[in-house]
Design an enzyme around this catalytic site. Structure first.
Site, PDB file in Angstrom:
ATOM      1  N   ARG A  66       0.807  -1.202   0.000  1.00 22.95           N
ATOM      2  CA  ARG A  66       0.000   0.000   0.000  1.00 22.95           C
ATOM      3  C   ARG A  66       0.848   1.263   0.000  1.00 22.95           C
ATOM      4  NH1 ARG A  66      -3.658  -2.386   1.328  1.00 22.95           N
ATOM      5  NH2 ARG A  66      -2.171  -3.435   2.657  1.00 22.95           N
ATOM      6  N   THR A  67       1.707   1.382   0.987  1.00 17.69           N
ATOM      7  CA  THR A  67       2.481   2.603   1.108  1.00 17.69           C
ATOM      8  C   THR A  67       3.402   2.756  -0.094  1.00 17.69           C
ATOM      9  OG1 THR A  67       2.367   2.316   3.487  1.00 17.69           O
ATOM     10  CG2 THR A  67       3.897   3.942   2.684  1.00 17.69           C
ATOM     11  N   LYS A  96      26.429  -6.477   0.437  1.00 15.79           N
ATOM     12  CA  LYS A  96      27.901  -6.458   0.480  1.00 15.79           C
ATOM     13  C   LYS A  96      28.412  -5.818   1.767  1.00 15.79           C
ATOM     14  CE  LYS A  96      27.845  -5.556  -4.495  1.00 15.79           C
ATOM     15  NZ  LYS A  96      27.999  -4.428  -5.430  1.00 15.79           N
ATOM     16  N   ARG A 117      11.139   3.246   4.285  1.00 22.39           N
ATOM     17  CA  ARG A 117      10.516   2.377   5.293  1.00 22.39           C
ATOM     18  C   ARG A 117      11.599   1.474   5.853  1.00 22.39           C
ATOM     19  NH1 ARG A 117       5.028  -0.960   5.308  1.00 22.39           N
ATOM     20  NH2 ARG A 117       4.416   1.201   5.730  1.00 22.39           N
ATOM     21  N   HIS A 145       4.476   6.696  11.424  1.00 22.02           N
ATOM     22  CA  HIS A 145       4.101   6.520  10.029  1.00 22.02           C
ATOM     23  C   HIS A 145       3.290   7.775   9.696  1.00 22.02           C
ATOM     24  CE1 HIS A 145       3.043   4.883   6.297  1.00 22.02           C
ATOM     25  NE2 HIS A 145       2.510   3.744   6.618  1.00 22.02           N
TER      26      HIS A 145
END
Lengths: 322, 322, 322
Positions: A66-67, A96, A117, A145
């Site tokens: 969704r986000t 790495k 996120r 959020h």
């Protein structure tokens, strides 16, 4: 020791957006005033050129449908471009051994803003200290959020006509739920709001969060049984108990479906205008038959409002919306 | 049995870019002359239409943040589009047993150019034999990484005013380091260059590479101790010892942090104008405090120059920059 | 209990495209008439604005190089944008337990159409019932792959000048092969077609599929040995025996390479104009030396035709091509 992020103070351009704490009620109103224009742009299926020439990095260290899609669509509907970095342990230099700091400093060289996120609380703010392009928090673990809270506030305002003088109910995981935390922060900026927090005892607000929120002038009432739900609240805000936040799966299984939003509960406690909200994804905590109820906002309004709010926010932060 | 890739010979259009060996000093200058325009396009945040209507496939069989994002941004800043194929064992028909040859022939049908990273040396050149659209090598195992070398050369020229008559130091894995190999090839095209190669003995140049490079007229001096670093070199080029190239982790652990770029070393051997370069990602081989030194180029100049050089190269190869 | 998807009936706008059963021969002709324009757009490398302002979600629950890239290129060549969701168990809310229904309802809020690939038969049709934006089936398990069949029909028509009165040969997995099933449905819409189906006995058509197809007026002749291949057919359609459809790997290994398209077979049974088709990816079932035969269509024509046909289909379904 939380840092204090820079307040918006009426000026969005070049600001990082990491916490609801940066916003005054006036800042929120400035943002919401741009949303109408965004709606019109999105609905005429005529690509805007507001973000033409801008590239935004979408860097997701945690799964998201969704986000991620909402930010991607918001940017593209305004004529901007994205660079998508997902599943970072597999496809990027994180594999790495590169540090987050070096990764985001690298993206800074190519992009005009960065949406992040990450599973760890505080990461968005840390990122904003590492680089100079605007950073937008798309969820940092159990932290915040902010764009979710902004779209939730927008939806409440749109449906109930105000952001103050409200009685609300929030249900689910009050301990870990970042959307709940951000929304409480948001509602605190407006007067005379009362929110009932219904959760299993295991998932009540932490002491530090409770103390923090109480200072902000919002009235919070913890309840632990459905019997205590106030009748005719302005909104109900249901949340998923997030499996990925539990170290012990037994605890998760014991609490996950304690409170279910279903027609019975609605008949007992909701009013004709009570709106039913959820940040999604939903697993089993809302019965599917509720989806068709006109008071259910989670598919019909919250999703689209999320795209519009993110369009407005990006336009402002990148200095392309005045 | 190495094939000889086609020289650029002053004409970039439709050429594959697989090795630094294709470039004469004149070709490099033609490319660098376009970079100024690319800088101006990128910095006015006004999308160019130079690549409008072009689609470039980014096909990455190995993790990458920097090269992937840099190519993606370069294409998008010029108005082109990308098709991203990453993590190929999971998301593509490689999972169904399709050969590289068939995969790239497929992409040829949809795209105008193809950028490929692959863990095996020689893959980019092989690919260029399979298809007719331009192929750009974005790193082929221990082979080459020509766009990295081009951005390195651009940075040296920008900062030190010349590409000949230089004394440089390269540090790290000389055996497997493709960026080092490509940069040596690049510096060989200009006169009177001397490069000191500092590595653990286990990671010195292979005999065949040493012989190959010596024929090219560059002076290479292998050293195995920091004491032998020349004072006041024009540039230092540090590299990561790449874990993914080692079959034996004990060897890796023994050599990985033998040489660290830190303020002490700088005080002892660097000059006021010596520039510090690194292709990134960096793990522990550069102390973070060096990042702030104005002579450190890896975040401030190499990254952006990489985007500009790739913009110019794509514009030329696709025949849209004259 | 298969549902009946809505017939196109001469009107593409806002239609879901889930099965070849929706198309009449007239509908197919309407689509094919747009393909010429699409070819011209794609070949002048001048981005069209036909899909400007449209965002299409590409949601792939199964690996794909070709179909994914082909749809992506089709959308971008018409000026549209994509949101790519691949490898969904890892990067999306599916990892948090979200249902397909909720996932696609979410994407509906941001996008104008949705292209879906899924390992389970019937999923595309289910999806089309969940949401109101157009849904395009990009392959649903052993079910259908309508855009593949459309590009196959387009190629046959382009090369052989007709879609009726043909004799064809299909080879491989008739039991599970969705491309074969869709193409048989397509050829059934035109008169006087005969198709020989060559497969190992273990992989012959299911009884229900055979009965279904026989009602449609196409003549199907099952054969189990190369000796029975008809001479001088209009087209040969070879397919991969798909490992991912087998629960028992022993069965797979026994049947996988039973029938190989190679020069010997061609010399014995093909005619001068017989075309050789394959939906790709190919593993070992076509000898590489056949690729150069001018009658081989799989790299030279089918791939590009797939992009053109998808361009036309998207333009029509989104109401931007009249």
């Amino acid at each position: 020791m939380a840092n204090t992020p820079t307040p918006i103070g009426g000026k969005y351009e070049n600001k990082d957006i990491v916490s609801l704490d940066q916003f005054s009620s006036k800042d929120i109103n400035i943002l919401f005033k741009k949303v109408g224009l965004m709606k019109r742009i999105a609905n005429k299926a005529k690509k805007s050129e507001i973000l033409k020439g801008n590239i935004v990095a979408l860097i997701f260290y945690e799964p998201s449908t969704r986000t991620f899609s909402s930010f991607s669509a918001a940017i593209k509907r305004l004529g901007g471009e994205t660079i998508d970095l997902r599943d970072l342990e597999r496809v990027s230099s994180v594999a790495k051994g590169e540090s987050l700091k070096d990764t985001v400093r690298t993206l800074e060289a190519y992009c005009d803003a960065l949406v992040i996120r990450h599973p760890e609380k505080g990461t968005a703010e840390l990122t904003s200290e590492y680089i100079e392009i605007p950073v937008i928090n798309a969820g940092d673990g159990t932290g915040e959020h902010p764009t979710q809270a902004l779209l939730d506030l927008y939806t409440i305002n749109e449906q109930r006509g105000a952001l103050g003088g409200l009685t609300g109910l929030m249900v689910g995981d009050m301990l870990n739920g970042r959307t709940v935390h951000s929304l409480i922060r948001g509602l605190s900026k407006f007067k005379n709001n009362t929110v009932y927090l219904l959760s299993p005892k295991e998932l009540r607000l932490s002491v530090s969060d409770r103390e923090d929120f109480q200072k902000r002038g919002i009235r919070l009432i913890e309840i632990f049984s459905e019997n205590e739900i106030p009748r005719n609240a302005h909104f109900w805000y249901w949340t998923r108990v997030q499996k990925e936040r539990f170290k012990n799966l037994n605890t998760y299984n014991r609490v996950k479906n304690r409170f279910i939003l279903n027609p019975d509960l609605i008949d007992k406690y909701a009013g004709k205008k009570t709106i039913f909200m959820h940040p999604l994804p939903r697993v089993l905590e809302i019965a599917e038959e509720v989806d068709k109820d006109p008071r259910a906002m989670y598919f019909r309004h919250q999703l689209k409002n999320g795209m519009y709010v993110r369009m407005a926010l990006l336009g402002l932060v990148l200095g392309r919306l005045k």
